[in-house]
Design a protein around this motif. Structure first.
Motif, PDB file in Angstrom:
ATOM      1  N   PRO A  23       6.082   6.413  -0.024  1.00  0.00           N
ATOM      2  CA  PRO A  23       6.598   6.693   1.316  1.00  0.00           C
ATOM      3  C   PRO A  23       7.389   7.995   1.337  1.00  0.00           C
ATOM      4  N   ALA A  24       7.395   8.648   2.484  1.00  0.00           N
ATOM      5  CA  ALA A  24       8.266   9.805   2.657  1.00  0.00           C
ATOM      6  C   ALA A  24       9.710   9.317   2.623  1.00  0.00           C
ATOM      7  N   PRO A  25      10.623  10.132   2.095  1.00  0.00           N
ATOM      8  CA  PRO A  25      11.993   9.664   1.929  1.00  0.00           C
ATOM      9  C   PRO A  25      12.787   9.637   3.231  1.00  0.00           C
ATOM     10  N   SER A  26      12.397   8.779   4.138  1.00  0.00           N
ATOM     11  CA  SER A  26      13.195   8.582   5.354  1.00  0.00           C
ATOM     12  C   SER A  26      14.085   7.362   5.100  1.00  0.00           C
ATOM     13  N   GLY A  27      15.037   7.098   5.982  1.00  0.00           N
ATOM     14  CA  GLY A  27      15.859   5.903   5.818  1.00  0.00           C
ATOM     15  C   GLY A  27      14.973   4.683   5.930  1.00  0.00           C
ATOM     16  N   ARG A  28      15.198   3.685   5.094  1.00  0.00           N
ATOM     17  CA  ARG A  28      14.342   2.498   5.146  1.00  0.00           C
ATOM     18  C   ARG A  28      14.488   1.764   6.471  1.00  0.00           C
ATOM     19  N   ILE A  38       4.507 -14.475   6.965  1.00  0.00           N
ATOM     20  CA  ILE A  38       4.546 -13.186   7.672  1.00  0.00           C
ATOM     21  C   ILE A  38       5.267 -12.155   6.802  1.00  0.00           C
ATOM     22  N   GLY A  39       6.387 -12.579   6.192  1.00  0.00           N
ATOM     23  CA  GLY A  39       7.178 -11.675   5.349  1.00  0.00           C
ATOM     24  C   GLY A  39       6.335 -11.079   4.227  1.00  0.00           C
ATOM     25  N   ASP A  40       5.505 -11.898   3.608  1.00  0.00           N
ATOM     26  CA  ASP A  40       4.673 -11.421   2.499  1.00  0.00           C
ATOM     27  C   ASP A  40       3.685 -10.353   2.972  1.00  0.00           C
ATOM     28  N   VAL A  41       3.092 -10.552   4.129  1.00  0.00           N
ATOM     29  CA  VAL A  41       2.101  -9.593   4.644  1.00  0.00           C
ATOM     30  C   VAL A  41       2.811  -8.301   5.088  1.00  0.00           C
ATOM     31  N   VAL A  42       3.986  -8.454   5.708  1.00  0.00           N
ATOM     32  CA  VAL A  42       4.764  -7.273   6.121  1.00  0.00           C
ATOM     33  C   VAL A  42       5.142  -6.438   4.891  1.00  0.00           C
ATOM     34  N   LYS A  43       5.500  -7.123   3.802  1.00  0.00           N
ATOM     35  CA  LYS A  43       5.861  -6.432   2.562  1.00  0.00           C
ATOM     36  C   LYS A  43       4.664  -5.665   1.986  1.00  0.00           C
ATOM     37  N   GLU A  44       3.460  -6.232   2.107  1.00  0.00           N
ATOM     38  CA  GLU A  44       2.256  -5.558   1.613  1.00  0.00           C
ATOM     39  C   GLU A  44       2.002  -4.252   2.376  1.00  0.00           C
ATOM     40  N   VAL A  45       2.398  -4.208   3.628  1.00  0.00           N
ATOM     41  CA  VAL A  45       2.155  -3.010   4.446  1.00  0.00           C
ATOM     42  C   VAL A  45       3.331  -2.033   4.355  1.00  0.00           C
ATOM     43  N   GLY A  46       4.556  -2.571   4.349  1.00  0.00           N
ATOM     44  CA  GLY A  46       5.736  -1.709   4.384  1.00  0.00           C
ATOM     45  C   GLY A  46       6.219  -1.265   3.017  1.00  0.00           C
ATOM     46  N   LYS A  47       5.919  -2.068   2.016  1.00  0.00           N
ATOM     47  CA  LYS A  47       6.347  -1.812   0.625  1.00  0.00           C
ATOM     48  C   LYS A  47       7.781  -1.281   0.566  1.00  0.00           C
ATOM     49  N   GLU A  48       8.001  -0.212  -0.240  1.00  0.00           N
ATOM     50  CA  GLU A  48       9.384   0.243  -0.474  1.00  0.00           C
ATOM     51  C   GLU A  48       9.940   1.080   0.676  1.00  0.00           C
ATOM     52  N   ALA A  49       9.158   1.291   1.731  1.00  0.00           N
ATOM     53  CA  ALA A  49       9.679   2.055   2.866  1.00  0.00           C
ATOM     54  C   ALA A  49      10.488   1.193   3.828  1.00  0.00           C
ATOM     55  N   LEU A 154       5.246  -0.362  12.433  1.00  0.00           N
ATOM     56  CA  LEU A 154       6.079   0.379  11.473  1.00  0.00           C
ATOM     57  C   LEU A 154       5.903   1.883  11.673  1.00  0.00           C
ATOM     58  N   GLY A 155       4.643   2.307  11.903  1.00  0.00           N
ATOM     59  CA  GLY A 155       4.368   3.732  12.090  1.00  0.00           C
ATOM     60  C   GLY A 155       5.018   4.301  13.344  1.00  0.00           C
ATOM     61  N   GLU A 156       5.190   3.458  14.333  1.00  0.00           N
ATOM     62  CA  GLU A 156       5.811   3.897  15.578  1.00  0.00           C
ATOM     63  C   GLU A 156       7.314   4.139  15.393  1.00  0.00           C
ATOM     64  N   VAL A 157       7.948   3.241  14.651  1.00  0.00           N
ATOM     65  CA  VAL A 157       9.389   3.347  14.423  1.00  0.00           C
ATOM     66  C   VAL A 157       9.691   4.380  13.338  1.00  0.00           C
ATOM     67  N   ASP A 158       8.780   4.556  12.404  1.00  0.00           N
ATOM     68  CA  ASP A 158       8.983   5.449  11.257  1.00  0.00           C
ATOM     69  C   ASP A 158       7.741   6.340  11.105  1.00  0.00           C
ATOM     70  N   PRO A 159       7.554   7.304  12.051  1.00  0.00           N
ATOM     71  CA  PRO A 159       6.306   8.076  12.090  1.00  0.00           C
ATOM     72  C   PRO A 159       6.045   8.880  10.811  1.00  0.00           C
ATOM     73  N   GLN A 160       7.106   9.272  10.109  1.00  0.00           N
ATOM     74  CA  GLN A 160       6.929  10.011   8.847  1.00  0.00           C
ATOM     75  C   GLN A 160       6.053   9.247   7.868  1.00  0.00           C
ATOM     76  N   ASN A 161       6.126   7.928   7.924  1.00  0.00           N
ATOM     77  CA  ASN A 161       5.387   7.102   6.966  1.00  0.00           C
ATOM     78  C   ASN A 161       4.188   6.387   7.589  1.00  0.00           C
ATOM     79  N   ALA A 162       3.778   6.845   8.772  1.00  0.00           N
ATOM     80  CA  ALA A 162       2.685   6.148   9.462  1.00  0.00           C
ATOM     81  C   ALA A 162       1.423   6.058   8.591  1.00  0.00           C
ATOM     82  N   ASN A 163       1.101   7.166   7.884  1.00  0.00           N
ATOM     83  CA  ASN A 163      -0.105   7.152   7.036  1.00  0.00           C
ATOM     84  C   ASN A 163       0.048   6.216   5.842  1.00  0.00           C
ATOM     85  N   PHE A 164       1.256   6.201   5.310  1.00  0.00           N
ATOM     86  CA  PHE A 164       1.544   5.292   4.188  1.00  0.00           C
ATOM     87  C   PHE A 164       1.301   3.840   4.607  1.00  0.00           C
ATOM     88  N   TYR A 165       1.805   3.476   5.778  1.00  0.00           N
ATOM     89  CA  TYR A 165       1.618   2.096   6.263  1.00  0.00           C
ATOM     90  C   TYR A 165       0.135   1.819   6.516  1.00  0.00           C
TER      91      TYR A 165
END
Ligand SMILES: [Zn+2]
Length: 305
Positions: A23-28, A38-49, A154-165
């Motif tokens: 992920p780009a180094p934006s605030g998590r 749901i939490g497990d699937v969200v974690k798979e998409v959001g990972k460390e971001a 996630l990409g909407e709230v954190d556009p820097q990492n939209a591609n990562f998500y």
């Protein structure tokens, strides 16, 4: 020279992006999921971001959970709250939304999924007229829809990492496709006339529809665990078990197994535990969504083949 430099940058970007998505180094982003699946699937998409909190602890019954005041404080800090929708969080949704930050995005993951109506034997007895079955995640193809909703939000709230998500969602969707293919292979081992499910509550509608089962009865004939079965309903279910010669009752790990055990004893069938509304704890057999589905399908196949 300029073109060459650009090409180099393109290749480098491709290598970095393709092999080691970071992920780009934006605030998590502060994110909440209502339950552990749901939490497990969200974690798979959001990972460390992302910074993820999950409202219901593993093992909690999603139909009857009461959030604590601390849970609601966490909800007030989330930028995004992911809910299953389709009535699953009905017991606490109002309180959750009242406590959410006014700027929070509430994402209903059931959006765009074709919801099954609840088909009870006797409409009106245990459920409202327009009740739908909320257990959409027990068909992994619906979880692909979830991953798309999650990546977009996630990409909407954190556009820097939209591609990562987006990339993480695509990677995970491939695993869900592989899971679906594996389930079909497993189910092929069960003779079609034995693909009949008796459950503690009517949780396997989406699963049954996708993989060619029939959900023929439930101890609590409802899509929630909130109702108590009557003596007549239990007697009718026992009759059905004998008539249909089913070998097992499938009971959610978060439900009380007492009634199932009594019925099983009287009819000579087995009680088989499945993880339907929650993951197991971290060391358990269903500590991720993929494991949960593999565990359930193995147990169903073993019991019915
Ligand atoms: Zn349920």
């Amino acid at each position: 020279m300029k073109a060459k430099g650009l090409q180099f940058v393109t290749i480098l970007t491709f290598l970095l992006a393709g092999c080691f998505p970071k992920p780009a180094p934006s605030g998590r982003v502060q994110v909440m999921a209502t339950n552990s699946i749901i939490g497990d699937v969200v974690k798979e998409v959001g990972k460390e971001a992302i910074n993820l909190s999950v409202l219901l602890p593993p093992g909690a019954d999603p139909h009857s959970y009461e959030p604590s005041p601390q849970d609601l404080v966490k909800a007030s800090q989330a930028r995004i709250i992911f809910i299953n929708g389709a009535g699953l969080e009905e017991a606490f949704l109002k309180r959750l939304l009242e406590n959410a930050s006014p700027n929070a995005h509430i994402v209903d993951l059931s959006e765009g999924i074709e919801l099954l109506p609840f088909e009870g034997e006797e409409p009106g007895e245990h459920h409202a007229e327009h009740e739908v079955d909320p257990h959409i995640w027990l068909d992994p193809i619906n979880v692909i829809t979830w991953t798309n909703h999650i990546a977009s939000a996630l990409g909407e709230v954190d556009p820097q990492n939209a591609n990562f998500y987006r990339r993480n969602a695509e990677d995970y969707a491939k695993k869900l496709q592989a899971l679906d293919a594996w389930i079909k292979e497993m189910v092929d081992k069960i003779p079609p006339e034995r693909r009949k499910l008796i459950v503690d509550h009517m949780a396997l509608g989406y699963f049954a529809k996708r993989y060619g089962f029939k959900q023929i009865g439930a101890i609590t004939p409802s899509v929630t665990t909130l109702a108590e079965p009557s003596a007549q309903e239990i007697a009718r279910l026992m009759e059905l078990i004998r008539k249909e010669k089913v070998p097992a009752i499938f009971v959610s790990a978060s439900a009380n197994p007492k009634a199932a055990e009594r019925i099983a004893q009287d009819t000579g069938v087995k009680v088989v535990t499945l993880y339907m509304g929650s993951l197991s704890g971290p060391g358990g057999p269903a500590s991720s969504y993929l494991e949960l589905m593999r565990y359930n399908v193995s147990a169903i196949t073993e019991a019915l083949k």
